[in-house]
Design an enzyme around this catalytic site. Structure first.
Site, short mmCIF file in Angstrom:
data_model
loop_
_atom_site.label_atom_id
_atom_site.label_comp_id
_atom_site.label_asym_id
_atom_site.label_seq_id
_atom_site.Cartn_x
_atom_site.Cartn_y
_atom_site.Cartn_z
N CYS A 94 0.84 -1.20 0.00
CA CYS A 94 0.00 0.00 0.00
C CYS A 94 0.88 1.25 0.00
CB CYS A 94 -0.92 -0.03 1.22
SG CYS A 94 -2.06 1.35 1.29
N CYS A 193 -5.63 -1.21 8.57
CA CYS A 193 -6.84 -0.40 8.43
C CYS A 193 -8.02 -1.23 7.94
CB CYS A 193 -6.58 0.77 7.48
SG CYS A 193 -6.10 0.29 5.83
#
Ligand SMILES: Nc1ncnc2c1ncn2[C@@H]1O[C@H](COP(=O)(O)OP(=O)(O)OP(=O)(O)O)[C@@H](O)[C@H]1O
EC number: 2.8.1.13
Length: 359
Positions: A94, A193
């Site tokens: 990410c 997350c």
């Protein structure tokens, strides 16, 4: 005046990074990537807090909708990996492909700004002799996030700033309170997350992968129990197996093709060697002979001394990139295909890559 973009998640770290740079006289612009739907800091909640911080600091706020990119590069990557019996590491992927790359590109192309700062706990130096950026562990070893940044290229590091690398977390909170930031007391976000958005990793994966019950077996194939979907397990896992045995059992292998979870004692979940693909050499150029370094095979695992033997690129499998062989000086528990192995010399992150599935 120096212009800089700060990646704002709506958390205390990035808010404080923005406030510090703002008070140092930088012309700061906030940038929030809208990563996914749901609840948590990568979602609309984070954007609202980030907007509030920009209001408090009286700086511009840009929001970029990167939900499709996040879905393709992270969610699909996770689902494909877990379905294949590996445990992918989403955060480094990410950082490289969703955050640093696109944020820097957005800054350069749309705003004419060529530096981005984040609230990551890591340090960066430039070594003029080798003409390389050196990525280092944060001063606060408990918060150090350099592991998740191992895949950043020299180009991305050249455009990055980590204002919190020299600080401990309590200082960050103190500064946030001093500046009266709304996020000063915001609780720590979870490590992942995605987990926050769905409640648990299991709940997240079950949205995409249909769980199929199957057998938990030992190495000899004896059936010891039942599992509720291979993708719910990870190598080295002990808890939640639901198998009673005279000694503790750990997951030592996953076989999605046969729909089996294989368990064994702790010794059988340790290894002296491993191979790593898609290596990114960070603070040093790719070596031609073996080097000795301290290797971390998980974010929170203790570093272990190892010899790192460069294997280079296999022309028949160029998609695996640069590969290395790790030969550890002591047995290492829970080496998990899909996770990153990251190696350091002291505080300096030399390189890292993805642990291969050696089946
Ligand atoms: N959605 C986002 N948009 C822009 N930048 C982000 C986003 N999410 C994270 N970042 C940047 O990456 C850094 C590290 O993110 P991470 O998810 O690890 O959060 P964190 O360490 O809890 O920090 P924070 O307290 O700022 O949320 C953040 O401090 C921020 O600068």
């Amino acid at each position: 005046m120096n212009k800089i973009i700060v990646g704002l998640s709506g958390g205390v770290d990035s808010s404080t990074a923005a406030a510090i740079l703002h008070h140092q006289g930088y012309q700061v612009e906030g940038l929030t990537l809208w990563l996914m739907k749901g609840k948590g800091q990568c979602c609309s909640e984070g954007m609202v807090d980030a907007a509030y911080i920009c209001e408090q600091l009286d700086i511009p706020h840009h929001i970029v909708d990167t939900r499709n990119l996040f879905q393709a590069n992270i969610v699909d990557y996770l689902v494909t990996g877990y379905s294949a019996g590996i445990t992918p590491l989403p955060c480094s992927q990410c950082n490289k492909t969703v955050k640093f790359g696109p944020m820097l590109a957005y800054g350069r192309e749309k705003l004419g700004i060529d530096k981005i700062a984040t609230g990551h706990y890591a340090r960066l130096d430039y070594d003029s002799k080798s003409d390389r950026y050196l990525l280092k562990r944060a001063i606060d070893r408990n918060k150090d996030q350099s592991y998740f940044l191992y895949d950043l290229t020299q180009y991305l590091l050249a455009g990055s700033v980590f204002p919190l690398g020299e600080m401990v977390k309590s200082e960050t909170r103190r500064i946030a309170a001093e500046y009266g930031l709304k996020t000063a007391d915001k609780p720590e976000s979870q490590d992942l997350c995605l987990v926050e958005s769905s409640g648990s990793m299991r709940a997240f994966l079950d949205k995409y992968i249909t769980p199929h019950q199957g057998e938990i077996v030992d190495r000899e194939g004896r059936v010891l129990g039942r599992h509720d979907g291979v993708h719910h397990y990870t190598i080295g896992q002990r808890k939640g197996l639901g198998v009673s045995a005279p000694h503790p059992l750990y997951v030592i292998d996953l076989d999605p093709a046969m729909n089996k979870v294989i368990v064994g004692d702790r010794d059988s979940a340790t290894k002296m060697e491993s191979t790593v693909k898609l290596v990114n050499w960070v603070s040093i150029a790719p070596p031609s002979t073996s080097i000795r370094a301290e290797v971390q095979v998980r974010y929170r695992s203790l570093p272990v001394a190892a010899n790192i033997i460069p294997l280079g690129v296999n022309e028949e499998k160029p998609q695996d990139g640069f590969r290395v062989k790790l030969i550890f000086e002591e047995a290492v528990f829970g080496i998990t295909p899909g996770q990153a192995a990251v190696w350091y010399e002291g505080d300096i992150l030399l390189g890292g890559g993805i642990i291969e599935n050696e089946k």
